[in-house]
Scaffold this motif. Sequence first.
Motif, mmCIF file in Angstrom:
data_model
loop_
_atom_site.group_PDB
_atom_site.id
_atom_site.type_symbol
_atom_site.label_atom_id
_atom_site.label_comp_id
_atom_site.label_asym_id
_atom_site.label_seq_id
_atom_site.Cartn_x
_atom_site.Cartn_y
_atom_site.Cartn_z
ATOM 1 N N HIS A 4 26.467 80.685 45.948
ATOM 2 C CA HIS A 4 27.069 79.389 46.254
ATOM 3 C C HIS A 4 26.120 78.220 46.030
ATOM 4 C CE1 HIS A 4 30.575 81.445 47.782
ATOM 5 N NE2 HIS A 4 29.753 82.265 48.422
ATOM 6 N N PHE A 5 24.837 78.521 45.774
ATOM 7 C CA PHE A 5 23.865 77.450 45.595
ATOM 8 C C PHE A 5 23.066 77.640 44.313
ATOM 9 C CE2 PHE A 5 24.672 77.875 50.122
ATOM 10 C CZ PHE A 5 25.109 76.587 50.418
ATOM 11 N N CYS A 6 22.707 76.534 43.693
ATOM 12 C CA CYS A 6 21.981 76.514 42.426
ATOM 13 C C CYS A 6 20.550 77.009 42.609
ATOM 14 C CB CYS A 6 21.975 75.089 41.885
ATOM 15 S SG CYS A 6 21.052 74.877 40.352
ATOM 16 N N PRO A 7 20.100 77.940 41.747
ATOM 17 C CA PRO A 7 18.726 78.426 41.861
ATOM 18 C C PRO A 7 17.698 77.407 41.370
ATOM 19 C CG PRO A 7 19.788 79.433 39.977
ATOM 20 C CD PRO A 7 20.836 78.621 40.684
ATOM 21 N N LYS A 8 18.128 76.368 40.671
ATOM 22 C CA LYS A 8 17.202 75.350 40.166
ATOM 23 C C LYS A 8 16.987 74.213 41.151
ATOM 24 C CE LYS A 8 17.454 76.083 35.299
ATOM 25 N NZ LYS A 8 16.760 75.454 34.245
ATOM 26 N N CYS A 9 18.086 73.672 41.719
ATOM 27 C CA CYS A 9 17.940 72.491 42.571
ATOM 28 C C CYS A 9 18.491 72.662 43.978
ATOM 29 C CB CYS A 9 18.602 71.280 41.900
ATOM 30 S SG CYS A 9 20.407 71.286 41.995
ATOM 31 N N GLY A 10 19.185 73.768 44.244
ATOM 32 C CA GLY A 10 19.749 74.004 45.568
ATOM 33 C C GLY A 10 21.111 73.371 45.772
ATOM 34 N N GLY A 11 21.630 72.701 44.741
ATOM 35 C CA GLY A 11 22.955 72.082 44.836
ATOM 36 C C GLY A 11 24.050 73.131 44.951
ATOM 37 N N THR A 12 25.253 72.666 45.198
ATOM 38 C CA THR A 12 26.397 73.554 45.357
ATOM 39 C C THR A 12 26.922 74.000 43.994
ATOM 40 O OG1 THR A 12 27.014 72.407 47.382
ATOM 41 C CG2 THR A 12 28.717 73.727 46.336
ATOM 42 N N LEU A 13 27.150 75.306 43.864
ATOM 43 C CA LEU A 13 27.770 75.828 42.650
ATOM 44 C C LEU A 13 29.284 75.742 42.802
ATOM 45 C CD1 LEU A 13 25.620 79.043 42.034
ATOM 46 C CD2 LEU A 13 25.513 76.893 40.767
ATOM 47 N N SER A 30 24.139 70.156 37.001
ATOM 48 C CA SER A 30 24.996 70.665 35.922
ATOM 49 C C SER A 30 24.517 71.989 35.319
ATOM 50 C CB SER A 30 25.167 69.625 34.814
ATOM 51 O OG SER A 30 25.833 68.489 35.325
ATOM 52 N N PHE A 31 23.584 72.679 35.971
ATOM 53 C CA PHE A 31 23.135 73.992 35.503
ATOM 54 C C PHE A 31 24.292 74.979 35.610
ATOM 55 C CE2 PHE A 31 21.436 78.214 36.760
ATOM 56 C CZ PHE A 31 20.729 78.526 35.604
ATOM 57 N N THR A 32 24.535 75.745 34.550
ATOM 58 C CA THR A 32 25.544 76.805 34.583
ATOM 59 C C THR A 32 24.855 78.102 34.967
ATOM 60 O OG1 THR A 32 26.869 75.717 32.886
ATOM 61 C CG2 THR A 32 27.297 78.049 33.266
ATOM 62 N N PHE A 33 25.361 78.725 36.018
ATOM 63 C CA PHE A 33 24.782 79.960 36.530
ATOM 64 C C PHE A 33 25.626 81.132 36.038
ATOM 65 C CE2 PHE A 33 24.105 83.279 39.712
ATOM 66 C CZ PHE A 33 22.729 83.289 39.782
ATOM 67 N N TYR A 34 25.131 81.821 35.016
ATOM 68 C CA TYR A 34 25.849 82.971 34.468
ATOM 69 C C TYR A 34 25.615 84.178 35.360
ATOM 70 C CZ TYR A 34 26.370 80.118 30.313
ATOM 71 O OH TYR A 34 26.696 79.112 29.456
ATOM 72 N N GLN A 35 26.682 84.734 35.895
ATOM 73 C CA GLN A 35 26.579 85.893 36.781
ATOM 74 C C GLN A 35 26.701 87.166 35.944
ATOM 75 O OE1 GLN A 35 27.898 84.877 41.037
ATOM 76 N NE2 GLN A 35 29.614 84.283 39.750
ATOM 77 N N ASN A 36 25.580 87.600 35.431
ATOM 78 C CA ASN A 36 25.544 88.774 34.569
ATOM 79 C C ASN A 36 25.186 90.012 35.374
ATOM 80 O OD1 ASN A 36 26.032 87.215 32.261
ATOM 81 N ND2 ASN A 36 23.878 86.683 32.113
ATOM 82 N N PRO A 37 25.560 91.200 34.865
ATOM 83 C CA PRO A 37 25.224 92.429 35.589
ATOM 84 C C PRO A 37 23.732 92.733 35.540
ATOM 85 C CG PRO A 37 26.324 92.948 33.516
ATOM 86 C CD PRO A 37 26.337 91.454 33.659
ATOM 87 N N ALA A 38 23.286 93.451 36.545
ATOM 88 C CA ALA A 38 21.910 93.954 36.566
ATOM 89 C C ALA A 38 21.878 95.250 35.755
ATOM 90 C CB ALA A 38 21.477 94.222 38.001
#
Length: 165
Positions: A4-13, A30-38
């Motif tokens: 729910h939070f941006c790993p770069k700035c802590g903003g809301t995703l 405006s960072f896009t957080f791609y939720q890719n598999p491990a």
Amino acid sequence: MRYHFCPKCGGTLSIEKTKDPNKPKCTQCSFTFYQNPAVGVAAIVIKDKKLLMGKRQGSYAGQWCIPCGYVEWDEDVYDAVVREFFEETGLKINISYVYTVLSNFHNPAQHTVGIWFMAEVASGTEEAGDDLEEVEYFSYADMPVLAFPTDRDVIEKLKTEGFIN
């Protein structure tokens, strides 16, 4: 959406702009957080037509699996499977080849892609460690309760192809 939070700035995703739950975008930077598999790796070691399995502790405690683990950041998958197998079994292995690759959907919180490698024991003393409390060889007929559905698929393939009895 898992995070729910941006790993770069802590903003809301948010998925409001992308309309894609796998690609939330930060409302601040405006960072896009791609939720890719491990990526997970497992080593298949067979002796006398029996498969080496590990009894888990922690998550999936008391259930069995082909010894496995996650690839670390900046780690080669071949190095990862050798490391993980040693941590869990006390055995050093030589990798022969990639046996199969499957998607794992058993854990809704973490989609993984698993790579199973055929391997042979090079050295070491068989001793459970890390996520395992026991290690033991099993024939197909004596398979214990499995932690992961994809291990069942791999075991079925091993049986069909005559690797295990």
